[in-house]
Design a protein around this motif. Sequence first.
Motif, mmCIF file in Angstrom:
data_model
loop_
_atom_site.group_PDB
_atom_site.id
_atom_site.type_symbol
_atom_site.label_atom_id
_atom_site.label_comp_id
_atom_site.label_asym_id
_atom_site.label_seq_id
_atom_site.Cartn_x
_atom_site.Cartn_y
_atom_site.Cartn_z
ATOM 1 N N GLU A 154 -24.872 53.332 -50.666
ATOM 2 C CA GLU A 154 -24.646 54.657 -51.245
ATOM 3 C C GLU A 154 -23.603 54.595 -52.346
ATOM 4 N N ASP A 155 -22.555 53.824 -52.126
ATOM 5 C CA ASP A 155 -21.501 53.682 -53.138
ATOM 6 C C ASP A 155 -22.045 53.024 -54.402
ATOM 7 N N ALA A 156 -22.857 51.986 -54.236
ATOM 8 C CA ALA A 156 -23.430 51.296 -55.393
ATOM 9 C C ALA A 156 -24.286 52.255 -56.219
ATOM 10 N N LEU A 157 -25.089 53.063 -55.558
ATOM 11 C CA LEU A 157 -25.932 54.027 -56.263
ATOM 12 C C LEU A 157 -25.094 55.104 -56.943
ATOM 13 N N THR A 158 -24.101 55.604 -56.255
ATOM 14 C CA THR A 158 -23.224 56.636 -56.819
ATOM 15 C C THR A 158 -22.500 56.122 -58.059
ATOM 16 N N ARG A 159 -22.027 54.882 -58.013
ATOM 17 C CA ARG A 159 -21.312 54.310 -59.159
ATOM 18 C C ARG A 159 -22.225 54.224 -60.384
ATOM 19 N N VAL A 160 -23.478 53.847 -60.189
ATOM 20 C CA VAL A 160 -24.414 53.758 -61.323
ATOM 21 C C VAL A 160 -24.763 55.151 -61.831
ATOM 22 N N GLU A 161 -24.955 56.087 -60.926
ATOM 23 C CA GLU A 161 -25.284 57.453 -61.351
ATOM 24 C C GLU A 161 -24.151 58.067 -62.160
ATOM 25 N N SER A 162 -22.908 57.745 -61.809
ATOM 26 C CA SER A 162 -21.783 58.326 -62.546
ATOM 27 C C SER A 162 -21.497 57.608 -63.852
ATOM 28 N N ASN A 163 -21.913 56.347 -63.967
ATOM 29 C CA ASN A 163 -21.701 55.601 -65.209
ATOM 30 C C ASN A 163 -22.793 54.534 -65.359
ATOM 31 N N PRO A 164 -23.970 54.923 -65.862
ATOM 32 C CA PRO A 164 -25.099 53.993 -65.978
ATOM 33 C C PRO A 164 -24.839 52.790 -66.893
ATOM 34 N N ALA A 165 -23.820 52.866 -67.739
ATOM 35 C CA ALA A 165 -23.526 51.756 -68.653
ATOM 36 C C ALA A 165 -22.607 50.711 -68.017
ATOM 37 N N ASN A 166 -22.134 50.947 -66.804
ATOM 38 C CA ASN A 166 -21.220 50.034 -66.127
ATOM 39 C C ASN A 166 -21.985 48.830 -65.603
ATOM 40 N N ALA A 167 -21.814 47.686 -66.254
ATOM 41 C CA ALA A 167 -22.549 46.469 -65.899
ATOM 42 C C ALA A 167 -22.238 46.021 -64.470
ATOM 43 N N GLY A 168 -21.004 46.131 -64.058
ATOM 44 C CA GLY A 168 -20.636 45.731 -62.700
ATOM 45 C C GLY A 168 -21.314 46.597 -61.651
ATOM 46 N N ALA A 169 -21.373 47.884 -61.921
ATOM 47 C CA ALA A 169 -22.034 48.804 -60.996
ATOM 48 C C ALA A 169 -23.527 48.523 -60.933
ATOM 49 N N LEU A 170 -24.130 48.231 -62.077
ATOM 50 C CA LEU A 170 -25.554 47.897 -62.105
ATOM 51 C C LEU A 170 -25.842 46.631 -61.312
ATOM 52 N N THR A 171 -24.983 45.641 -61.454
ATOM 53 C CA THR A 171 -25.153 44.385 -60.724
ATOM 54 C C THR A 171 -25.040 44.616 -59.222
ATOM 55 N N ALA A 172 -24.067 45.413 -58.811
ATOM 56 C CA ALA A 172 -23.893 45.710 -57.387
ATOM 57 C C ALA A 172 -25.116 46.447 -56.835
ATOM 58 N N LEU A 173 -25.636 47.410 -57.584
ATOM 59 C CA LEU A 173 -26.824 48.144 -57.157
ATOM 60 C C LEU A 173 -28.026 47.211 -57.082
ATOM 61 N N ARG A 230 -32.631 45.071 -49.807
ATOM 62 C CA ARG A 230 -33.470 46.023 -49.079
ATOM 63 C C ARG A 230 -34.950 45.738 -49.317
ATOM 64 N N LEU A 231 -35.295 45.388 -50.542
ATOM 65 C CA LEU A 231 -36.694 45.094 -50.861
ATOM 66 C C LEU A 231 -37.192 43.855 -50.128
ATOM 67 N N GLN A 272 -39.470 60.440 -57.668
ATOM 68 C CA GLN A 272 -39.822 60.040 -56.311
ATOM 69 C C GLN A 272 -39.158 58.712 -55.953
ATOM 70 N N LEU A 273 -39.081 57.812 -56.913
ATOM 71 C CA LEU A 273 -38.453 56.513 -56.679
ATOM 72 C C LEU A 273 -36.970 56.684 -56.362
ATOM 73 N N LEU A 274 -36.300 57.512 -57.120
ATOM 74 C CA LEU A 274 -34.881 57.764 -56.860
ATOM 75 C C LEU A 274 -34.691 58.402 -55.490
ATOM 76 N N ASP A 275 -35.550 59.344 -55.143
ATOM 77 C CA ASP A 275 -35.478 59.967 -53.819
ATOM 78 C C ASP A 275 -35.698 58.931 -52.715
ATOM 79 N N LEU A 276 -36.667 58.059 -52.911
ATOM 80 C CA LEU A 276 -36.957 57.012 -51.935
ATOM 81 C C LEU A 276 -35.755 56.089 -51.743
ATOM 82 N N VAL A 277 -35.122 55.697 -52.837
ATOM 83 C CA VAL A 277 -33.944 54.830 -52.757
ATOM 84 C C VAL A 277 -32.809 55.558 -52.047
ATOM 85 N N ARG A 278 -32.589 56.799 -52.381
ATOM 86 C CA ARG A 278 -31.523 57.572 -51.719
ATOM 87 C C ARG A 278 -31.746 57.638 -50.207
ATOM 88 N N ILE A 279 -32.983 57.891 -49.816
ATOM 89 C CA ILE A 279 -33.313 57.968 -48.394
ATOM 90 C C ILE A 279 -33.094 56.619 -47.724
#
Length: 74
Positions: free
Chosen positions: A25-44, A51-52, A9-16
Amino acid sequence: MRKGDSSSQLLDLVRIRFRGDADAEDALTRVESNPANAGALTALERVLVLRLVHDQVFFANVTRLVEQELEPLG
C-alpha cells in the motif's frame, strides 16, 4: 469497453490485491503522490512483480486488463 476503462479497473484490482499489506500500500501511495519518483516506481515494481509471480489469478486478471487496454480502438 472504452479505452481507459481497463486502466481504471487495473488500478482498482491492484488496490484490492495490496489491501492489508502495508509495504504494498505504501509503495502504491508513494507513486500516486509523485509518479516521477524513480525510487517509488522501483519499489512498486518490485511489489507488483512479487504478487504477479505468486498469484496466478492476479496475474491472469492483470494480463487480461492490460491486453484490453492495448487493443486498438475499433
